[in-house]
Design a protein around this motif. Sequence first.
Motif, PDB file in Angstrom:
ATOM      1  N   PHE A  72       0.832  -1.201   0.000  1.00 57.02           N
ATOM      2  CA  PHE A  72       0.000   0.000   0.000  1.00 57.02           C
ATOM      3  C   PHE A  72       0.867   1.251   0.000  1.00 57.02           C
ATOM      4  CE2 PHE A  72      -2.983   2.917   2.439  1.00 57.02           C
ATOM      5  CZ  PHE A  72      -3.878   3.072   1.390  1.00 57.02           C
ATOM      6  N   LYS A  73       0.573   2.162  -0.929  1.00 61.96           N
ATOM      7  CA  LYS A  73       1.308   3.438  -1.023  1.00 61.96           C
ATOM      8  C   LYS A  73       0.722   4.416   0.000  1.00 61.96           C
ATOM      9  CE  LYS A  73       3.374   1.712  -4.648  1.00 61.96           C
ATOM     10  NZ  LYS A  73       4.768   1.201  -4.555  1.00 61.96           N
ATOM     11  N   VAL A  74       1.040   4.192   1.247  1.00 61.23           N
ATOM     12  CA  VAL A  74       0.361   4.889   2.338  1.00 61.23           C
ATOM     13  C   VAL A  74       0.612   6.393   2.320  1.00 61.23           C
ATOM     14  CG1 VAL A  74       2.208   4.448   4.018  1.00 61.23           C
ATOM     15  CG2 VAL A  74      -0.134   4.837   4.810  1.00 61.23           C
ATOM     16  N   ASP A  75       1.824   6.823   2.004  1.00 60.14           N
ATOM     17  CA  ASP A  75       2.117   8.257   1.995  1.00 60.14           C
ATOM     18  C   ASP A  75       1.323   8.977   0.909  1.00 60.14           C
ATOM     19  OD1 ASP A  75       3.864   7.988   4.104  1.00 60.14           O
ATOM     20  OD2 ASP A  75       5.639   7.769   2.839  1.00 60.14           O
ATOM     21  N   ARG A  76       1.215   8.364  -0.245  1.00 60.97           N
ATOM     22  CA  ARG A  76       0.440   8.957  -1.343  1.00 60.97           C
ATOM     23  C   ARG A  76      -1.039   8.995  -0.985  1.00 60.97           C
ATOM     24  NH1 ARG A  76       3.069   6.078  -6.733  1.00 60.97           N
ATOM     25  NH2 ARG A  76       5.257   6.610  -6.312  1.00 60.97           N
ATOM     26  N   PHE A  77      -1.506   7.898  -0.370  1.00 58.82           N
ATOM     27  CA  PHE A  77      -2.908   7.848   0.053  1.00 58.82           C
ATOM     28  C   PHE A  77      -3.221   8.982   1.028  1.00 58.82           C
ATOM     29  CE2 PHE A  77      -5.434   6.505   3.768  1.00 58.82           C
ATOM     30  CZ  PHE A  77      -6.709   6.531   3.193  1.00 58.82           C
ATOM     31  N   ILE A  78      -2.381   9.146   2.049  1.00 57.81           N
ATOM     32  CA  ILE A  78      -2.621  10.160   3.070  1.00 57.81           C
ATOM     33  C   ILE A  78      -2.615  11.562   2.460  1.00 57.81           C
ATOM     34  CG2 ILE A  78      -1.644  11.258   5.124  1.00 57.81           C
ATOM     35  CD1 ILE A  78      -0.705   8.462   6.006  1.00 57.81           C
ATOM     36  N   LYS A  79      -1.640  11.844   1.628  1.00 53.14           N
ATOM     37  CA  LYS A  79      -1.524  13.167   1.015  1.00 53.14           C
ATOM     38  C   LYS A  79      -2.743  13.495   0.167  1.00 53.14           C
ATOM     39  CE  LYS A  79       1.585  15.966  -1.835  1.00 53.14           C
ATOM     40  NZ  LYS A  79       2.873  15.980  -2.598  1.00 53.14           N
ATOM     41  N   ARG A  80      -3.178  12.539  -0.649  1.00 53.21           N
ATOM     42  CA  ARG A  80      -4.314  12.789  -1.532  1.00 53.21           C
ATOM     43  C   ARG A  80      -5.627  12.875  -0.752  1.00 53.21           C
ATOM     44  NH1 ARG A  80      -4.344  12.220  -7.013  1.00 53.21           N
ATOM     45  NH2 ARG A  80      -6.412  12.191  -7.993  1.00 53.21           N
ATOM     46  N   ALA A  81      -5.798  11.983   0.230  1.00 52.91           N
ATOM     47  CA  ALA A  81      -7.032  11.965   1.013  1.00 52.91           C
ATOM     48  C   ALA A  81      -7.180  13.241   1.840  1.00 52.91           C
ATOM     49  CB  ALA A  81      -7.070  10.740   1.916  1.00 52.91           C
ATOM     50  N   LYS A  82      -6.098  13.768   2.362  1.00 47.31           N
ATOM     51  CA  LYS A  82      -6.157  15.019   3.128  1.00 47.31           C
ATOM     52  C   LYS A  82      -6.705  16.153   2.277  1.00 47.31           C
ATOM     53  CE  LYS A  82      -2.533  14.288   6.601  1.00 47.31           C
ATOM     54  NZ  LYS A  82      -1.187  14.737   7.072  1.00 47.31           N
ATOM     55  N   ARG A  83      -6.290  16.206   1.018  1.00 44.78           N
ATOM     56  CA  ARG A  83      -6.806  17.238   0.119  1.00 44.78           C
ATOM     57  C   ARG A  83      -8.293  17.045  -0.134  1.00 44.78           C
ATOM     58  NH1 ARG A  83      -2.149  16.163  -3.234  1.00 44.78           N
ATOM     59  NH2 ARG A  83      -3.549  15.257  -4.781  1.00 44.78           N
ATOM     60  N   GLY A  84      -8.734  15.780  -0.156  1.00 40.70           N
ATOM     61  CA  GLY A  84     -10.123  15.478  -0.473  1.00 40.70           C
ATOM     62  C   GLY A  84     -11.110  15.799   0.631  1.00 40.70           C
ATOM     63  N   VAL A  85     -10.634  15.908   1.868  1.00 38.67           N
ATOM     64  CA  VAL A  85     -11.554  16.153   2.994  1.00 38.67           C
ATOM     65  C   VAL A  85     -11.575  17.603   3.452  1.00 38.67           C
ATOM     66  CG1 VAL A  85     -11.203  13.786   3.805  1.00 38.67           C
ATOM     67  CG2 VAL A  85      -9.879  15.636   4.844  1.00 38.67           C
ATOM     68  N   LYS A  86     -10.693  18.416   2.947  1.00 43.00           N
ATOM     69  CA  LYS A  86     -10.567  19.788   3.429  1.00 43.00           C
ATOM     70  C   LYS A  86     -11.847  20.581   3.186  1.00 43.00           C
ATOM     71  CE  LYS A  86      -7.406  23.723   3.308  1.00 43.00           C
ATOM     72  NZ  LYS A  86      -6.186  24.284   2.681  1.00 43.00           N
ATOM     73  N   ASN A  87     -12.402  21.104   4.282  1.00 43.74           N
ATOM     74  CA  ASN A  87     -13.589  21.970   4.230  1.00 43.74           C
ATOM     75  C   ASN A  87     -14.796  21.324   3.554  1.00 43.74           C
ATOM     76  OD1 ASN A  87     -12.090  24.101   5.440  1.00 43.74           O
ATOM     77  ND2 ASN A  87     -11.267  24.666   3.438  1.00 43.74           N
ATOM     78  N   LYS A  88     -14.941  20.009   3.707  1.00 45.42           N
ATOM     79  CA  LYS A  88     -16.047  19.287   3.085  1.00 45.42           C
ATOM     80  C   LYS A  88     -17.015  18.769   4.146  1.00 45.42           C
ATOM     81  CE  LYS A  88     -14.523  19.369  -1.249  1.00 45.42           C
ATOM     82  NZ  LYS A  88     -13.153  19.858  -1.100  1.00 45.42           N
ATOM     83  N   ALA A  89     -18.220  18.377   3.690  1.00 47.61           N
ATOM     84  CA  ALA A  89     -19.225  17.787   4.572  1.00 47.61           C
ATOM     85  C   ALA A  89     -18.861  16.332   4.880  1.00 47.61           C
ATOM     86  CB  ALA A  89     -20.600  17.864   3.918  1.00 47.61           C
ATOM     87  N   LEU A  90     -19.556  15.770   5.859  1.00 44.72           N
ATOM     88  CA  LEU A  90     -19.234  14.433   6.365  1.00 44.72           C
ATOM     89  C   LEU A  90     -19.209  13.373   5.264  1.00 44.72           C
ATOM     90  CD1 LEU A  90     -18.797  12.480   8.775  1.00 44.72           C
ATOM     91  CD2 LEU A  90     -21.288  12.338   8.954  1.00 44.72           C
TER      92      LEU A  90
END
Length: 197
Positions: A72-90
């Motif tokens: 699992f490319k965990v660092d890439r996952f974390i970086k991309r997922a963080k961008r996806g949740v910023k200021n978003k609804a649940l």
Amino acid sequence: SKQSQHFSMKRKRTCSTLSTKPIKKSKPTSHPFHRFEAPNSIPRGQNALANLIDSKLIGLIGESVIAVWPDFKVDRFIKRAKRGVKNKALKVRSAAVAECLRRYLPDDLNESLDIIINSMGPKTNDDSVGLRAFFYMPHSFFIANAATEETFDKGMQANYELTQRYSAEFSIRSYYLQNPEKTLTYLRTWYNNILKK
């Protein structure tokens, strides 16, 4: 096998169809879920629930996945997922994390579902968990979006495992729409197994 239409078909293929390392089961006493902090009841304030799906949760989910699938490319996952949740609804946050999991897990959805199942850790379906159960909301979206004819049985296994930790109320709908009778057969079997205990 045919990929789920729920997931983006434009995702970059970053993993091979078959993993090069075996899937391991996570250790109950060391699962990242136990480090996820959340209140026992819904807090007041705007986006209070949405804020549960934050960068710390993303990191913990990443830990749980790489523990059972070392490719699992965990660092890439974390970086991309963080961008996806910023200021978003649940729900948008949970869907974004699920989409990122899909991006970095194997192309074979059955194999990916196996990894998700094995990454879940110990059963936690009791009242003491409180809102920490939201740890598994992104898993719910992943399972829901993975529903195809080819993944039906593995997906229903994932739904069952989810009920031991969270709720499959949302994720199981995709499987019911895919095959209502087969879904009901599974539900009857689960219910009868509970009665036998």
